[in-house]
Design an enzyme around this catalytic site. Structure first.
Site, mmCIF file in Angstrom:
data_model
loop_
_atom_site.group_PDB
_atom_site.id
_atom_site.type_symbol
_atom_site.label_atom_id
_atom_site.label_comp_id
_atom_site.label_asym_id
_atom_site.label_seq_id
_atom_site.Cartn_x
_atom_site.Cartn_y
_atom_site.Cartn_z
ATOM 1 N N ASP A 54 0.820 -1.213 0.000
ATOM 2 C CA ASP A 54 0.000 0.000 0.000
ATOM 3 C C ASP A 54 0.850 1.258 0.000
ATOM 4 O O ASP A 54 2.068 1.212 0.203
ATOM 5 C CB ASP A 54 -0.950 0.006 1.195
ATOM 6 N N GLU A 97 0.153 -1.374 5.577
ATOM 7 C CA GLU A 97 1.214 -0.924 6.473
ATOM 8 C C GLU A 97 0.964 0.502 6.949
ATOM 9 O O GLU A 97 1.213 0.838 8.102
ATOM 10 C CB GLU A 97 2.565 -1.024 5.752
#
Length: 487
Positions: free
Chosen positions: A79, A146
């Site tokens: 991400d 994350e």
């Protein structure tokens, strides 16, 4: 391939970086980029595994003759932080990142670039495809979510990983080896709104704070940059002293980013308009003087808003919320006494959002010392409680304690010196690398983190230095060669 990266080396890495930049990958929406990774892995003969939360584990067999080498895990996250300038039209759930080459850097057009951590993903994809690399058995661990809570790492199935050496590719400074990181925790507060009738004979006005640099709430917290929410609240207090009443307050986008923009909507007595304009002009001069060296682009404006008349926050609640914003700690609270220049403990006031029902404030705390993190988080919670907010305190995540005797660190140091004839810097970072969580889940795993030079991560000014990407990739190839050569 994007024209911005055409002709750059290593070609495979940049090819994949351009490809994943065209795939939206906000936190919690990594399915499309995961499909691209899986398709690439299968096309290149790698095996694919996935745990229940959605983390990917790709395995590539060793180069011929190196089958007996220890397995190495290369790790990053799928991400990216999604930040944009207010005037930029961009939907992070649909639109591709528009890459541009700016001298020796790659940037995006009005948005975050996603080099954090797209470079790690592109590197992994390049290594899956690159048959010239000499290496032992490889694992590629690509986690989800994350940036908004390290969810993938927290819920990682440790049985997925067989390697006991991990190279984290989520650092942002060429020539630095990271061996430790801070832990983190979120502390949020909310108020149920109570409304009152807007005062008669008032203008609806909006104070806007723009032009700040923002940045990463860990890596940039010591740079003395302005906090748009704090500045907007100071401006609002000046106007409420002249009878203004607040009806909305919004600022920041991510709890782990220093807020660059904020605005407050108020009902201002008409007779106070001219003097309030002059007051805001003087206030801008004050703030510009305060931030002259660290954030000189700050702009504060006041303008009348054409909209339907509505209601205002109850006066007592308005005063409590503005006072709470003023009281909540933001910035460095302690520097490390052991590692010069390292922030040890900090707090970030990241977001304020108001709706018709509530006001929500989001903050984050970081520290490499667990007791200090608990203390600064309690300070933020206490400010919110004293201001009458309902507090939501997160459980947080652990830090990564440096091990200067690490075998992989010593090999990484020797490899760097062999390539560049100088010693690398060995550092800890005031940010939450996934290494802390992974190390807790897999006791004894030997880890080091490194990467190319990425500047202004988590802001639309994010950029990656082109030359450093090639240096980083060649260094990684040499590391993989040395780690497997003696097998």
């Amino acid at each position: 391939m994007s024209e911005a990266v055409s002709g750059l080396e290593p070609a495979l890495l940049w090819k994949h970086f351009a490809a994943i930049s065209s795939i939206p990958r906000p936190s919690k929406s990594e399915a499309a980029v995961a499909r691209y990774v899986i398709e690439t892995a299968q096309r290149t003969g790698c095996s694919v595994d996935r745990d229940a939360i959605g983390n990917l584990l790709i395995r590539k067999p060793a180069s011929p003759g190196r089958e007996g080498a220890p397995s190495i895990c290369l790790q990053g996250h799928l991400d990216m932080v999604c930040e944009k300038n207010a005037e930029t039209a961009h939907d992070f759930n649909k639109d591709p990142i528009r890459l541009q080459r700016n001298g020796g850097h790659i940037k995006a057009t009005g948005t975050t670039l996603g080099a954090d951590n797209g470079i790690a993903v592109a590197t992994s994809l390049a290594l899956m495809e690159d048959e010239k690399v000499q290496h032992g058995p490889l694992e590629f661990l690509l986690t989800i979510d994350e940036e908004t809570g390290l969810t993938g790492a927290k819920l990682l199935d440790p049985n997925l990983i067989s390697s006991r050496i991990l190279l984290n590719l989520d650092s942002e400074e060429e020539g630095a080896l990271y061996v430790g990181c801070s832990g983190g925790r979120d502390t949020n507060g909310s108020w149920k709104l109570a409304w009152e009738k807007a005062p008669a004979r008032s203008h609806i006005v909006r104070i806007s704070v723009k032009g700040l640099k923002g940045g990463h709430s860990g890596l940039d917290i010591d740079k003395q940059r302005g906090n748009a929410i704090k500045i907007a609240a100071r401006a609002a207090v000046l106007l409420t002293a002249r009878g203004a009443r607040v009806s909305a307050f919004n600022g920041g986008n991510k709890r782990n980013a220093i807020p660059r923009e904020a605005d407050v909507t108020l009902y201002l007595p008409q007779v106070q308009w001219d003097e309030s304009v002059q007051l805001m002009e003087r206030f801008q001069e004050v703030i510009q003087a305060e931030l002259q060296a660290s954030d000189p682009g700050v702009k504060i404006s006041i303008a009348q808003v054409k909209t339907r008349r509505g209601k205002v926050w109850a006066r007592a609640l308005q005063n409590k919320i503005l006072a709470t914003v003023a009281a909540i700690p933001h910035g460095v609270t302690k520097m490390s006494a052991d590692i010069p220049g390292l922030v040890q403990t900090s707090s970030n006031l990241g977001v304020i959002r108001s709706t018709k029902n509530e006001v929500v404030i989001s903050t984050s705390q970081r520290s490499s010392v667990a007791s200090e993190m608990a203390d600064v988080a309690y300070t933020a919670a206490a400010c919110l409680q004293l201001g009458g907010a309902k507090v939501d305190a997160g459980v947080g995540y652990p830090g990564w304690k440096p091990n200067l005797e690490s075998p992989v660190l010593k090999l990484a140091q020797a490899t760097f010196k062999e390539l560049y004839r100088r010693d690398p810097a060995v550092k800890a970072i005031h940010a939450g690398l996934e290494c802390g969580i992974i190390g807790e889940k897999i006791p004894g795993i030997d880890m080091v983190s490194f990467g190319p030079t990425i500047e202004n991560a988590h802001s639309p000014d994010e950029s990656v230095e082109i030359a450093s990407v090639d240096h980083f990739y060649q260094y990684l190839l040499r590391m993989l060669d040395r780690l497997s050569a003696s097998a």
